[in-house]
Design a protein around this motif. Sequence first.
Motif, PDB file in Angstrom:
ATOM      1  N   ALA A   1       0.835  -1.204   0.000  1.00 35.58           N
ATOM      2  CA  ALA A   1       0.000   0.000   0.000  1.00 35.58           C
ATOM      3  C   ALA A   1       0.869   1.254   0.000  1.00 35.58           C
ATOM      4  O   ALA A   1       0.556   2.249  -0.671  1.00 35.58           O
ATOM      5  CB  ALA A   1      -0.922  -0.004   1.217  1.00 35.58           C
ATOM      6  N   GLU A   2       1.971   1.204   0.731  1.00 34.09           N
ATOM      7  CA  GLU A   2       2.892   2.340   0.764  1.00 34.09           C
ATOM      8  C   GLU A   2       3.560   2.529  -0.595  1.00 34.09           C
ATOM      9  O   GLU A   2       3.731   3.661  -1.065  1.00 34.09           O
ATOM     10  CB  GLU A   2       3.948   2.121   1.845  1.00 34.09           C
ATOM     11  N   LEU A   3       3.928   1.422  -1.242  1.00 32.71           N
ATOM     12  CA  LEU A   3       4.505   1.510  -2.583  1.00 32.71           C
ATOM     13  C   LEU A   3       3.515   2.155  -3.546  1.00 32.71           C
ATOM     14  O   LEU A   3       3.886   3.009  -4.361  1.00 32.71           O
ATOM     15  CB  LEU A   3       4.892   0.115  -3.075  1.00 32.71           C
ATOM     16  N   ASP A   4       2.261   1.768  -3.450  1.00 34.14           N
ATOM     17  CA  ASP A   4       1.233   2.360  -4.298  1.00 34.14           C
ATOM     18  C   ASP A   4       1.165   3.868  -4.082  1.00 34.14           C
ATOM     19  O   ASP A   4       1.123   4.649  -5.039  1.00 34.14           O
ATOM     20  CB  ASP A   4      -0.119   1.713  -3.989  1.00 34.14           C
ATOM     21  N   ALA A   5       1.178   4.291  -2.817  1.00 33.77           N
ATOM     22  CA  ALA A   5       1.115   5.725  -2.508  1.00 33.77           C
ATOM     23  C   ALA A   5       2.343   6.460  -3.043  1.00 33.77           C
ATOM     24  O   ALA A   5       2.244   7.594  -3.535  1.00 33.77           O
ATOM     25  CB  ALA A   5       0.995   5.927  -0.999  1.00 33.77           C
ATOM     26  N   VAL A   6       3.504   5.819  -2.959  1.00 34.60           N
ATOM     27  CA  VAL A   6       4.737   6.419  -3.470  1.00 34.60           C
ATOM     28  C   VAL A   6       4.647   6.618  -4.982  1.00 34.60           C
ATOM     29  O   VAL A   6       5.043   7.668  -5.518  1.00 34.60           O
ATOM     30  CB  VAL A   6       5.949   5.532  -3.112  1.00 34.60           C
ATOM     31  N   LEU A   7       4.113   5.627  -5.688  1.00 34.00           N
ATOM     32  CA  LEU A   7       3.990   5.730  -7.145  1.00 34.00           C
ATOM     33  C   LEU A   7       2.988   6.806  -7.539  1.00 34.00           C
ATOM     34  O   LEU A   7       3.198   7.537  -8.513  1.00 34.00           O
ATOM     35  CB  LEU A   7       3.583   4.377  -7.728  1.00 34.00           C
ATOM     36  N   VAL A   8       1.897   6.907  -6.784  1.00 36.50           N
ATOM     37  CA  VAL A   8       0.908   7.956  -7.056  1.00 36.50           C
ATOM     38  C   VAL A   8       1.543   9.331  -6.877  1.00 36.50           C
ATOM     39  O   VAL A   8       1.395  10.222  -7.723  1.00 36.50           O
ATOM     40  CB  VAL A   8      -0.318   7.805  -6.133  1.00 36.50           C
TER      41      VAL A   8
ATOM     42  N   GLU B   1       3.946  15.152 -16.693  1.00 40.17           N
ATOM     43  CA  GLU B   1       3.518  14.968 -18.076  1.00 40.17           C
ATOM     44  C   GLU B   1       3.340  13.479 -18.378  1.00 40.17           C
ATOM     45  O   GLU B   1       4.099  12.639 -17.880  1.00 40.17           O
ATOM     46  CB  GLU B   1       4.555  15.558 -19.034  1.00 40.17           C
ATOM     47  N   ALA B   2       2.342  13.164 -19.199  1.00 41.19           N
ATOM     48  CA  ALA B   2       2.038  11.764 -19.496  1.00 41.19           C
ATOM     49  C   ALA B   2       3.257  11.012 -20.017  1.00 41.19           C
ATOM     50  O   ALA B   2       3.495   9.854 -19.655  1.00 41.19           O
ATOM     51  CB  ALA B   2       0.898  11.686 -20.510  1.00 41.19           C
ATOM     52  N   SER B   3       4.057  11.670 -20.845  1.00 45.84           N
ATOM     53  CA  SER B   3       5.224  11.007 -21.422  1.00 45.84           C
ATOM     54  C   SER B   3       6.312  10.731 -20.387  1.00 45.84           C
ATOM     55  O   SER B   3       7.208   9.913 -20.620  1.00 45.84           O
ATOM     56  CB  SER B   3       5.807  11.863 -22.550  1.00 45.84           C
ATOM     57  N   ASP B   4       6.242  11.413 -19.232  1.00 43.29           N
ATOM     58  CA  ASP B   4       7.251  11.237 -18.185  1.00 43.29           C
ATOM     59  C   ASP B   4       6.768  10.344 -17.049  1.00 43.29           C
ATOM     60  O   ASP B   4       7.524  10.085 -16.100  1.00 43.29           O
ATOM     61  CB  ASP B   4       7.655  12.598 -17.609  1.00 43.29           C
ATOM     62  N   HIS B   5       5.515   9.891 -17.117  1.00 42.19           N
ATOM     63  CA  HIS B   5       4.955   9.072 -16.043  1.00 42.19           C
ATOM     64  C   HIS B   5       5.784   7.822 -15.789  1.00 42.19           C
ATOM     65  O   HIS B   5       6.057   7.464 -14.637  1.00 42.19           O
ATOM     66  CB  HIS B   5       3.514   8.662 -16.391  1.00 42.19           C
ATOM     67  N   LEU B   6       6.166   7.141 -16.850  1.00 40.91           N
ATOM     68  CA  LEU B   6       6.841   5.856 -16.696  1.00 40.91           C
ATOM     69  C   LEU B   6       8.212   6.024 -16.053  1.00 40.91           C
ATOM     70  O   LEU B   6       8.572   5.280 -15.134  1.00 40.91           O
ATOM     71  CB  LEU B   6       6.963   5.153 -18.048  1.00 40.91           C
ATOM     72  N   ALA B   7       8.980   6.998 -16.509  1.00 35.04           N
ATOM     73  CA  ALA B   7      10.299   7.230 -15.919  1.00 35.04           C
ATOM     74  C   ALA B   7      10.170   7.611 -14.448  1.00 35.04           C
ATOM     75  O   ALA B   7      10.949   7.150 -13.601  1.00 35.04           O
ATOM     76  CB  ALA B   7      11.033   8.327 -16.688  1.00 35.04           C
TER      77      ALA B   7
ATOM     78  N   ASP C   1      -0.574   1.617 -15.943  1.00 30.79           N
ATOM     79  CA  ASP C   1      -1.097   2.907 -16.391  1.00 30.79           C
ATOM     80  C   ASP C   1       0.015   3.791 -16.960  1.00 30.79           C
ATOM     81  O   ASP C   1      -0.176   4.488 -17.963  1.00 30.79           O
ATOM     82  CB  ASP C   1      -1.777   3.638 -15.225  1.00 30.79           C
ATOM     83  N   ALA C   2       1.183   3.766 -16.306  1.00 30.96           N
ATOM     84  CA  ALA C   2       2.299   4.583 -16.780  1.00 30.96           C
ATOM     85  C   ALA C   2       2.780   4.117 -18.149  1.00 30.96           C
ATOM     86  O   ALA C   2       3.108   4.936 -19.016  1.00 30.96           O
ATOM     87  CB  ALA C   2       3.444   4.535 -15.768  1.00 30.96           C
ATOM     88  N   VAL C   3       2.813   2.800 -18.354  1.00 28.65           N
ATOM     89  CA  VAL C   3       3.192   2.267 -19.667  1.00 28.65           C
ATOM     90  C   VAL C   3       2.161   2.692 -20.712  1.00 28.65           C
ATOM     91  O   VAL C   3       2.509   3.090 -21.830  1.00 28.65           O
ATOM     92  CB  VAL C   3       3.315   0.729 -19.619  1.00 28.65           C
ATOM     93  N   ALA C   4       0.880   2.620 -20.350  1.00 30.91           N
ATOM     94  CA  ALA C   4      -0.180   2.983 -21.292  1.00 30.91           C
ATOM     95  C   ALA C   4      -0.089   4.445 -21.712  1.00 30.91           C
ATOM     96  O   ALA C   4      -0.432   4.800 -22.848  1.00 30.91           O
ATOM     97  CB  ALA C   4      -1.545   2.708 -20.664  1.00 30.91           C
ATOM     98  N   ARG C   5       0.386   5.309 -20.821  1.00 32.02           N
ATOM     99  CA  ARG C   5       0.495   6.733 -21.125  1.00 32.02           C
ATOM    100  C   ARG C   5       1.723   7.066 -21.975  1.00 32.02           C
ATOM    101  O   ARG C   5       1.799   8.145 -22.559  1.00 32.02           O
ATOM    102  CB  ARG C   5       0.580   7.541 -19.819  1.00 32.02           C
ATOM    103  N   HIS C   6       2.680   6.151 -22.011  1.00 26.74           N
ATOM    104  CA  HIS C   6       3.928   6.447 -22.719  1.00 26.74           C
ATOM    105  C   HIS C   6       3.691   6.464 -24.229  1.00 26.74           C
ATOM    106  O   HIS C   6       3.040   5.569 -24.771  1.00 26.74           O
ATOM    107  CB  HIS C   6       4.990   5.403 -22.366  1.00 26.74           C
TER     108      HIS C   6
END
Length: 208
Positions: A73-80, A87-93, A145-150
């Motif tokens: 759950a903490e990892l999820d919060a960190v990723l959020v 920017e959508a293109s930078d989400h994955l990085a 989701d981050a991959v989908a936005r890339h």
Amino acid sequence: MTSSRKPNRRGEGAKLRPEIVAGAAAVLEETGSEDAVTLRAVARKVGIATPSIYGHFDDRDQILLAVIADAFAELDAVLVAATTDVEASDHLAAACAAYLTFATTRPHRYRVMFARHRTGEAGSMNETRPTDELVGAAAFGRLVDAVARHPDTAGGSPLEPAVALWVALHGYISLRDAVPAFPWPPEQAMLDDLIARILRPTTTRESA
């Protein structure tokens, strides 16, 4: 050393459960050993009598599973947090960098999250992401989701490259921990290369 702790007021006994889980996580990180997370050690860290734990957990295994669930759950919060207002293109990085930071700053919890926990049988994923009942599904969903936005995903399914990227990140973290003397490349350069190779394998091979 036993922590000083004020007793909960009547009707507030439920507050003790998260304190027990936090105490167990602290023992794990301080000692680096899952074996050190005993009921007595956790009780000492929280500042309670050992029998008080049994009102919330049957044994240490249940406590460790709760530590794992909290860590995911903490990892999820960190990723959020890492991908908010990005920017959508930078989400994955940003998500990949946050994942590595999480594992680096919580090394023993991260190890136990995967060494001890089993998230499901093979074939438990549907077409887009793991089933919501699996521990860690929310955090992995952030990566999907981050991959989908890339932009390099190009409308294809994000699931397979997200799985490949997760495998690569986890493998890197595990190997770096096991072989710290290896001349690992700079982290950001390695992340950029991983993302390029996984999302654009054909282009990367042709330009190599």
